[in-house]
Design a protein around this motif. Sequence first.
Motif, PDB file in Angstrom:
ATOM      1  N   GLN A  55       0.843  -1.195   0.000  1.00 35.08           N
ATOM      2  CA  GLN A  55       0.000   0.000   0.000  1.00 35.08           C
ATOM      3  C   GLN A  55       0.883   1.251   0.000  1.00 35.08           C
ATOM      4  OE1 GLN A  55      -2.501  -0.341   3.441  1.00 35.08           O
ATOM      5  NE2 GLN A  55      -3.755  -1.973   2.559  1.00 35.08           N
ATOM      6  N   VAL A  56       0.554   2.180  -0.875  1.00 33.72           N
ATOM      7  CA  VAL A  56       1.321   3.430  -0.972  1.00 33.72           C
ATOM      8  C   VAL A  56       1.018   4.319   0.227  1.00 33.72           C
ATOM      9  CG1 VAL A  56       1.713   5.528  -2.303  1.00 33.72           C
ATOM     10  CG2 VAL A  56       1.384   3.342  -3.483  1.00 33.72           C
ATOM     11  N   VAL A  57       2.061   4.777   0.910  1.00 34.62           N
ATOM     12  CA  VAL A  57       1.906   5.643   2.079  1.00 34.62           C
ATOM     13  C   VAL A  57       2.194   7.096   1.718  1.00 34.62           C
ATOM     14  CG1 VAL A  57       2.746   6.139   4.400  1.00 34.62           C
ATOM     15  CG2 VAL A  57       2.517   3.780   3.648  1.00 34.62           C
ATOM     16  N   ASP A  58       3.255   7.326   0.973  1.00 36.45           N
ATOM     17  CA  ASP A  58       3.658   8.682   0.616  1.00 36.45           C
ATOM     18  C   ASP A  58       4.646   8.576  -0.543  1.00 36.45           C
ATOM     19  OD1 ASP A  58       4.055  11.440   0.600  1.00 36.45           O
ATOM     20  OD2 ASP A  58       4.189  11.576   2.778  1.00 36.45           O
ATOM     21  N   LYS A  59       5.185   9.714  -0.927  1.00 39.79           N
ATOM     22  CA  LYS A  59       6.179   9.751  -1.989  1.00 39.79           C
ATOM     23  C   LYS A  59       7.273  10.725  -1.585  1.00 39.79           C
ATOM     24  CE  LYS A  59       6.708  10.597  -6.962  1.00 39.79           C
ATOM     25  NZ  LYS A  59       6.024  11.045  -8.206  1.00 39.79           N
ATOM     26  N   LEU A  60       8.517  10.296  -1.735  1.00 42.03           N
ATOM     27  CA  LEU A  60       9.640  11.168  -1.386  1.00 42.03           C
ATOM     28  C   LEU A  60       9.575  12.460  -2.191  1.00 42.03           C
ATOM     29  CD1 LEU A  60      12.584   8.577  -1.438  1.00 42.03           C
ATOM     30  CD2 LEU A  60      11.301   9.366   0.554  1.00 42.03           C
ATOM     31  N   LYS A  61       9.881  13.577  -1.527  1.00 44.89           N
ATOM     32  CA  LYS A  61       9.987  14.824  -2.261  1.00 44.89           C
ATOM     33  C   LYS A  61      11.364  14.873  -2.900  1.00 44.89           C
ATOM     34  CE  LYS A  61       9.744  19.846  -2.159  1.00 44.89           C
ATOM     35  NZ  LYS A  61       9.535  21.086  -1.380  1.00 44.89           N
ATOM     36  N   LEU A  62      11.381  14.820  -4.223  1.00 43.58           N
ATOM     37  CA  LEU A  62      12.617  14.850  -4.989  1.00 43.58           C
ATOM     38  C   LEU A  62      12.673  16.147  -5.779  1.00 43.58           C
ATOM     39  CD1 LEU A  62      12.409  11.183  -6.313  1.00 43.58           C
ATOM     40  CD2 LEU A  62      13.751  12.011  -4.363  1.00 43.58           C
ATOM     41  N   VAL A  63      13.794  16.839  -5.716  1.00 48.18           N
ATOM     42  CA  VAL A  63      13.929  18.135  -6.377  1.00 48.18           C
ATOM     43  C   VAL A  63      15.155  18.118  -7.281  1.00 48.18           C
ATOM     44  CG1 VAL A  63      12.850  19.295  -4.416  1.00 48.18           C
ATOM     45  CG2 VAL A  63      15.347  19.162  -4.558  1.00 48.18           C
ATOM     46  N   GLN A  64      15.247  19.129  -8.117  1.00 51.32           N
ATOM     47  CA  GLN A  64      16.378  19.231  -9.031  1.00 51.32           C
ATOM     48  C   GLN A  64      16.682  20.702  -9.294  1.00 51.32           C
ATOM     49  OE1 GLN A  64      17.851  17.317 -13.306  1.00 51.32           O
ATOM     50  NE2 GLN A  64      15.776  16.959 -12.591  1.00 51.32           N
ATOM     51  N   PRO A 105      10.836  23.322  -5.995  1.00 47.41           N
ATOM     52  CA  PRO A 105       9.624  22.545  -6.274  1.00 47.41           C
ATOM     53  C   PRO A 105       9.948  21.076  -6.545  1.00 47.41           C
ATOM     54  CG  PRO A 105      10.279  23.762  -8.225  1.00 47.41           C
ATOM     55  CD  PRO A 105      11.217  24.187  -7.130  1.00 47.41           C
ATOM     56  N   THR A 106       8.951  20.221  -6.368  1.00 44.94           N
ATOM     57  CA  THR A 106       9.102  18.797  -6.659  1.00 44.94           C
ATOM     58  C   THR A 106       9.340  18.589  -8.145  1.00 44.94           C
ATOM     59  OG1 THR A 106       7.662  18.186  -4.811  1.00 44.94           O
ATOM     60  CG2 THR A 106       7.967  16.559  -6.553  1.00 44.94           C
ATOM     61  N   ASP A 107      10.268  17.693  -8.467  1.00 44.21           N
ATOM     62  CA  ASP A 107      10.563  17.370  -9.866  1.00 44.21           C
ATOM     63  C   ASP A 107      10.280  15.880 -10.068  1.00 44.21           C
ATOM     64  OD1 ASP A 107      11.749  16.714 -12.340  1.00 44.21           O
ATOM     65  OD2 ASP A 107      13.152  18.384 -12.170  1.00 44.21           O
ATOM     66  N   ASN A 108       9.238  15.574 -10.831  1.00 44.39           N
ATOM     67  CA  ASN A 108       8.820  14.185 -11.019  1.00 44.39           C
ATOM     68  C   ASN A 108       9.724  13.402 -11.960  1.00 44.39           C
ATOM     69  OD1 ASN A 108       6.537  14.374  -9.302  1.00 44.39           O
ATOM     70  ND2 ASN A 108       5.353  15.350 -10.937  1.00 44.39           N
ATOM     71  N   THR A 109      10.706  14.058 -12.558  1.00 38.82           N
ATOM     72  CA  THR A 109      11.611  13.346 -13.469  1.00 38.82           C
ATOM     73  C   THR A 109      12.789  12.700 -12.726  1.00 38.82           C
ATOM     74  OG1 THR A 109      12.983  15.312 -13.927  1.00 38.82           O
ATOM     75  CG2 THR A 109      11.030  14.967 -15.302  1.00 38.82           C
ATOM     76  N   VAL A 110      12.992  13.061 -11.466  1.00 40.23           N
ATOM     77  CA  VAL A 110      14.105  12.503 -10.690  1.00 40.23           C
ATOM     78  C   VAL A 110      13.822  11.034 -10.375  1.00 40.23           C
ATOM     79  CG1 VAL A 110      15.476  12.704  -8.589  1.00 40.23           C
ATOM     80  CG2 VAL A 110      14.608  14.771  -9.709  1.00 40.23           C
ATOM     81  N   GLN A 111      14.802  10.187 -10.583  1.00 40.85           N
ATOM     82  CA  GLN A 111      14.655   8.753 -10.360  1.00 40.85           C
ATOM     83  C   GLN A 111      15.586   8.289  -9.233  1.00 40.85           C
ATOM     84  OE1 GLN A 111      12.466   6.656 -12.473  1.00 40.85           O
ATOM     85  NE2 GLN A 111      11.741   8.738 -12.809  1.00 40.85           N
ATOM     86  N   VAL A 112      15.135   7.288  -8.481  1.00 43.95           N
ATOM     87  CA  VAL A 112      15.955   6.742  -7.389  1.00 43.95           C
ATOM     88  C   VAL A 112      16.162   5.251  -7.595  1.00 43.95           C
ATOM     89  CG1 VAL A 112      15.087   8.480  -5.788  1.00 43.95           C
ATOM     90  CG2 VAL A 112      13.984   6.247  -5.880  1.00 43.95           C
ATOM     91  N   ARG A 113      17.195   4.726  -6.943  1.00 38.20           N
ATOM     92  CA  ARG A 113      17.483   3.290  -6.991  1.00 38.20           C
ATOM     93  C   ARG A 113      17.490   2.760  -5.569  1.00 38.20           C
ATOM     94  NH1 ARG A 113      22.499   1.742 -10.719  1.00 38.20           N
ATOM     95  NH2 ARG A 113      21.688  -0.316 -10.132  1.00 38.20           N
TER      96      ARG A 113
END
Length: 242
Positions: A154-163, A186-194
């Motif tokens: 279940q999705v709880v939240d989403k990390l705030k990723l910026v650029q 501002p949040t950047d939805n193009t940032v990817q994490v591993r």
Amino acid sequence: MDALIYTAMSGAERALRGQQVHANNLANADTPGFRANMELATAQAAPGYGYDDRHLSQLQANAISTKQGTLRATGRELDVAISGNGYFAVQGPTGEAYTRAGNITLDADGTMTVNGMQLLGEGGPINLPQNSRIEIGQDGTVSIQSPGGMGEMQVVDKLKLVQAEGTELTKNEAGLIVARDGQILPTDNTVQVRAGHLEGSNVSAVEEMVATMSLTRTFEVQMKLFKAADDMTTAGNRLIGG
């Protein structure tokens, strides 16, 4: 003559401060997610009437290197690293700040933290309820599985990723990355994490040592200029004195 002394004094001070910057980088060569500080020198006119031809060097060490560090697999579900450009948002001592460190831990009440600071999601600090498994998606989505290992994630939240561009960023007194203009990024939805990976420091020990040796030689040259200025002053006084 005093113009030469100004030049030598300013150059020697810049070399000493530059060595401090590189020494700090070397000290953090093994710090996960650390971004190397860059030293930049600019010319500054000496204040005061009659000093138009005298200039000082002004060291600025508030720029950071955006080169990516080496990613290493850890297999730990709470270790995350950013692929390419981007930063995690954390709640720093003076407000929102940014970091590349992704060694996440959970405190007693389930709040996700990085190096003792609350990790921010889209709705503020991320607090996880009791769970049997945590999963962080490539887009920063944080999902959990209910206790007992039953049911779907279940999705709880989403990390705030910026650029942001490197020229737009600096470090605050706590060593955290912030926007140079003081604004919230501002949040950047193009940032990817591993997930399951950590990024090491982007400090190159070889480059830092070479820079330190170069600054040491520069300092020695400035000391020779001091000696030359003193010798010329002594010779001039001797001529004037007859």
